[in-house]
Design a protein around this motif. Structure first.
Motif, PDB file in Angstrom:
ATOM      1  N   LEU A   3      26.530  37.697  34.016  1.00 17.27           N
ATOM      2  CA  LEU A   3      27.072  38.563  35.049  1.00 17.27           C
ATOM      3  C   LEU A   3      25.999  38.853  36.087  1.00 17.27           C
ATOM      4  CD1 LEU A   3      29.213  40.583  36.190  1.00 17.27           C
ATOM      5  CD2 LEU A   3      28.142  42.317  34.726  1.00 17.27           C
ATOM      6  N   THR A   4      26.346  38.634  37.365  1.00 18.86           N
ATOM      7  CA  THR A   4      25.479  39.021  38.474  1.00 18.86           C
ATOM      8  C   THR A   4      26.212  40.050  39.313  1.00 18.86           C
ATOM      9  OG1 THR A   4      24.431  36.835  38.567  1.00 18.86           O
ATOM     10  CG2 THR A   4      24.216  38.237  40.511  1.00 18.86           C
ATOM     11  N   VAL A   5      25.598  41.194  39.514  1.00 18.99           N
ATOM     12  CA  VAL A   5      26.186  42.244  40.337  1.00 18.99           C
ATOM     13  C   VAL A   5      25.805  41.969  41.789  1.00 18.99           C
ATOM     14  CG1 VAL A   5      26.284  44.716  40.812  1.00 18.99           C
ATOM     15  CG2 VAL A   5      26.069  43.907  38.443  1.00 18.99           C
ATOM     16  N   ALA A   6      26.763  41.482  42.581  1.00 16.48           N
ATOM     17  CA  ALA A   6      26.511  41.254  44.005  1.00 16.48           C
ATOM     18  C   ALA A   6      26.583  42.568  44.770  1.00 16.48           C
ATOM     19  CB  ALA A   6      27.508  40.252  44.570  1.00 16.48           C
ATOM     20  N   GLY A   7      27.464  43.460  44.335  1.00 14.00           N
ATOM     21  CA  GLY A   7      27.592  44.760  44.968  1.00 14.00           C
ATOM     22  C   GLY A   7      28.299  45.716  44.036  1.00 14.00           C
ATOM     23  N   CYS A   8      27.940  47.000  44.117  1.00 13.86           N
ATOM     24  CA  CYS A   8      28.519  47.977  43.183  1.00 13.86           C
ATOM     25  C   CYS A   8      28.758  49.338  43.822  1.00 13.86           C
ATOM     26  CB  CYS A   8      27.635  48.123  41.953  1.00 13.86           C
ATOM     27  SG  CYS A   8      25.954  48.703  42.295  1.00 13.86           S
ATOM     28  N   SER A   9      28.703  49.408  45.156  1.00 10.07           N
ATOM     29  CA  SER A   9      28.909  50.687  45.839  1.00 10.07           C
ATOM     30  C   SER A   9      30.357  51.144  45.738  1.00 10.07           C
ATOM     31  CB  SER A   9      28.534  50.564  47.321  1.00 10.07           C
ATOM     32  OG  SER A   9      27.148  50.454  47.506  1.00 10.07           O
ATOM     33  N   PRO A  10      30.587  52.446  45.905  1.00 15.25           N
ATOM     34  CA  PRO A  10      31.957  52.955  45.991  1.00 15.25           C
ATOM     35  C   PRO A  10      32.546  52.656  47.373  1.00 15.25           C
ATOM     36  CG  PRO A  10      30.405  54.748  46.265  1.00 15.25           C
ATOM     37  CD  PRO A  10      29.584  53.530  45.963  1.00 15.25           C
ATOM     38  N   ALA A  11      33.568  53.393  47.767  1.00 12.63           N
ATOM     39  CA  ALA A  11      34.277  53.105  49.015  1.00 12.63           C
ATOM     40  C   ALA A  11      33.397  53.289  50.257  1.00 12.63           C
ATOM     41  CB  ALA A  11      35.524  53.974  49.130  1.00 12.63           C
ATOM     42  N   TRP A  12      32.330  54.059  50.159  1.00 16.49           N
ATOM     43  CA  TRP A  12      31.304  54.112  51.198  1.00 16.49           C
ATOM     44  C   TRP A  12      30.055  53.483  50.598  1.00 16.49           C
ATOM     45  CZ3 TRP A  12      33.175  57.860  48.200  1.00 16.49           C
ATOM     46  CH2 TRP A  12      32.285  58.608  47.432  1.00 16.49           C
ATOM     47  N   LEU A  23      29.885  38.495  39.954  1.00 15.12           N
ATOM     48  CA  LEU A  23      29.965  37.064  39.715  1.00 15.12           C
ATOM     49  C   LEU A  23      29.779  36.776  38.232  1.00 15.12           C
ATOM     50  CD1 LEU A  23      30.204  34.283  41.191  1.00 15.12           C
ATOM     51  CD2 LEU A  23      27.692  34.220  41.149  1.00 15.12           C
ATOM     52  N   VAL A  24      30.762  36.123  37.642  1.00 11.46           N
ATOM     53  CA  VAL A  24      30.719  35.762  36.223  1.00 11.46           C
ATOM     54  C   VAL A  24      30.542  34.248  36.130  1.00 11.46           C
ATOM     55  CG1 VAL A  24      31.993  35.741  34.047  1.00 11.46           C
ATOM     56  CG2 VAL A  24      32.211  37.693  35.608  1.00 11.46           C
ATOM     57  N   GLU A  25      29.489  33.831  35.434  1.00 14.51           N
ATOM     58  CA  GLU A  25      29.197  32.411  35.278  1.00 14.51           C
ATOM     59  C   GLU A  25      29.236  32.032  33.804  1.00 14.51           C
ATOM     60  OE1 GLU A  25      25.858  31.043  38.054  1.00 14.51           O
ATOM     61  OE2 GLU A  25      25.536  33.225  37.959  1.00 14.51           O
ATOM     62  N   LEU A  32      34.335  35.075  40.825  1.00 14.72           N
ATOM     63  CA  LEU A  32      33.902  36.304  41.478  1.00 14.72           C
ATOM     64  C   LEU A  32      35.001  37.342  41.334  1.00 14.72           C
ATOM     65  CD1 LEU A  32      31.853  37.788  43.344  1.00 14.72           C
ATOM     66  CD2 LEU A  32      33.149  36.858  45.294  1.00 14.72           C
ATOM     67  N   LEU A  33      34.664  38.477  40.747  1.00 16.55           N
ATOM     68  CA  LEU A  33      35.611  39.576  40.582  1.00 16.55           C
ATOM     69  C   LEU A  33      35.430  40.543  41.740  1.00 16.55           C
ATOM     70  CD1 LEU A  33      35.028  40.271  36.767  1.00 16.55           C
ATOM     71  CD2 LEU A  33      36.521  38.543  37.824  1.00 16.55           C
ATOM     72  N   ASP A  34      36.400  40.576  42.642  1.00 14.94           N
ATOM     73  CA  ASP A  34      36.398  41.375  43.863  1.00 14.94           C
ATOM     74  C   ASP A  34      35.361  40.856  44.876  1.00 14.94           C
ATOM     75  OD1 ASP A  34      38.558  43.015  43.362  1.00 14.94           O
ATOM     76  OD2 ASP A  34      37.375  44.575  42.388  1.00 14.94           O
ATOM     77  N   CYS A  35      35.586  41.243  46.131  1.00 10.38           N
ATOM     78  CA  CYS A  35      34.732  40.733  47.211  1.00 10.38           C
ATOM     79  C   CYS A  35      34.716  41.750  48.344  1.00 10.38           C
ATOM     80  CB  CYS A  35      35.254  39.372  47.687  1.00 10.38           C
ATOM     81  SG  CYS A  35      34.127  38.521  48.832  1.00 10.38           S
ATOM     82  N   GLY A  36      34.062  42.874  48.093  1.00  3.62           N
ATOM     83  CA  GLY A  36      33.991  43.938  49.079  1.00  3.62           C
ATOM     84  C   GLY A  36      32.948  43.684  50.150  1.00  3.62           C
ATOM     85  N   ALA A  54      36.525  30.367  41.624  1.00  2.00           N
ATOM     86  CA  ALA A  54      37.660  31.258  41.848  1.00  2.00           C
ATOM     87  C   ALA A  54      37.171  32.650  42.223  1.00  2.00           C
ATOM     88  CB  ALA A  54      38.531  31.336  40.596  1.00  2.00           C
ATOM     89  N   ILE A  55      38.046  33.371  42.921  1.00  2.00           N
ATOM     90  CA  ILE A  55      37.858  34.775  43.251  1.00  2.00           C
ATOM     91  C   ILE A  55      39.100  35.515  42.771  1.00  2.00           C
ATOM     92  CG2 ILE A  55      37.506  36.466  45.101  1.00  2.00           C
ATOM     93  CD1 ILE A  55      36.427  34.101  46.815  1.00  2.00           C
ATOM     94  N   VAL A  56      38.913  36.651  42.116  1.00  2.00           N
ATOM     95  CA  VAL A  56      40.044  37.453  41.651  1.00  2.00           C
ATOM     96  C   VAL A  56      39.921  38.847  42.265  1.00  2.00           C
ATOM     97  CG1 VAL A  56      41.301  38.362  39.661  1.00  2.00           C
ATOM     98  CG2 VAL A  56      40.094  36.169  39.478  1.00  2.00           C
ATOM     99  N   ILE A  57      40.976  39.284  42.940  1.00  2.00           N
ATOM    100  CA  ILE A  57      40.995  40.582  43.607  1.00  2.00           C
ATOM    101  C   ILE A  57      41.817  41.567  42.778  1.00  2.00           C
ATOM    102  CG2 ILE A  57      41.660  41.819  45.698  1.00  2.00           C
ATOM    103  CD1 ILE A  57      39.328  39.825  46.064  1.00  2.00           C
TER     104      ILE A  57
END
Length: 243
Positions: A3-12, A23-25, A32-36, A54-57
């Motif tokens: 697992l690689t955390v590309a981003g983890c911020s909340p709505a701001w 990103l799950v490899e 990629l799980l979500d793409c904010g 794949a990307i899953v939203i």
């Protein structure tokens, strides 16, 4: 499974941070799980143009899908420059393809997302194959938006991802006995949330983890304005770990 955390911020966004993207490899592929917002830039720091299978939203709040717009413009630029950008599978919630068409009509052109991604809609509680993993989406409460938790397995290891969720039996079930539960903890206190519920406090996230029987907990979507006790593990942009 990595697992690689590309981003983890909340709505701001937290200072210097990107929003939701994980990103799950595995040996069989990448998803990629979500793409904010900010996620595409983080992925491009590792390679010129990202190539997940794949990307899953999980849902259509902007902090979970907004960089798909930037992805479209970048892919179109590369194509115009004579390159052939990778075309990931894009899995969206029920009705999501129509949603993307409406967004396209407002933001560029109607089929802008179809031109760049091979899109499909998942069905809640029905497993689908994406990026070398078997994924099951479960509906979880998130105000009045249809939102989903994801259970991701490569047949050996299992990652559960809450997306955005209020407290629910469905969330606990999605994380049942997972090797890692990636769970949001957005709120200072659950009683400050709206009705219907849409997010978790730190205590509620930990309660869901304990009820699920998952082996490990990684808390995410946490504003820097709130406490992050040293005794608990919190996601940070760029974190890489084995599941």
């Amino acid at each position: 499974m990595k697992l690689t955390v590309a981003g983890c911020s909340p709505a701001w966004p937290n200072p210097g941070g990107a929003q939701s993207g994980y990103l799950v490899e595995t040996a069989a592929g990448t998803v990629l799980l979500d793409c904010g917002s900010g996620v595409l830039a983080r992925l491009r720091a590792c390679q010129p143009w990202p190539e997940p299978d794949a990307i899953v939203i999980t849902h259509f709040h902007l902090d979970h899908w907004g960089d798909l717009v930037s992805w479209v413009w970048g892919a179109n630029y590369l194509r115009g420059d004579g390159q052939t950008p990778h075309r990931p599978a894009l899995w969206v919630p029920p009705g999501g393809r129509g949603q993307l068409e409406r967004f396209g009509s407002l933001l560029g052109f109607r089929d802008m997302f179809e031109a760049v991604f091979a899109s499909a809609e998942y069905t809640p509680d029905v497993a689908f194959e994406a990026g070398g993993c078997r994924i099951t989406a479960s509906v979880v409460p998130h105000y009045r938006v249809e939102a989903h938790a994801l259970r991701v397995t490569d047949g050996d290891r299992t990652l559960a991802y809450s997306g955005d969720s209020g407290p629910s039996v469905a969330l606990v079930s999605a994380a049942s006995e997972a090797d890692l539960f990636l769970c949001e903890a957005t709120l200072r206190s659950g009683d400050l949330d709206g009705e219907p519920r849409g997010h978790l406090s730190l205590e509620e996230a930990h309660d869901a983890f304990e009820a699920s029987g998952a082996k490990a907990l990684l808390l995410t979507h946490r504003p820097v304005e709130l406490d992050a006790p040293d005794a608990l593990a919190f996601a940070r942009d760029g974190l890489v770990l084995a599941v």
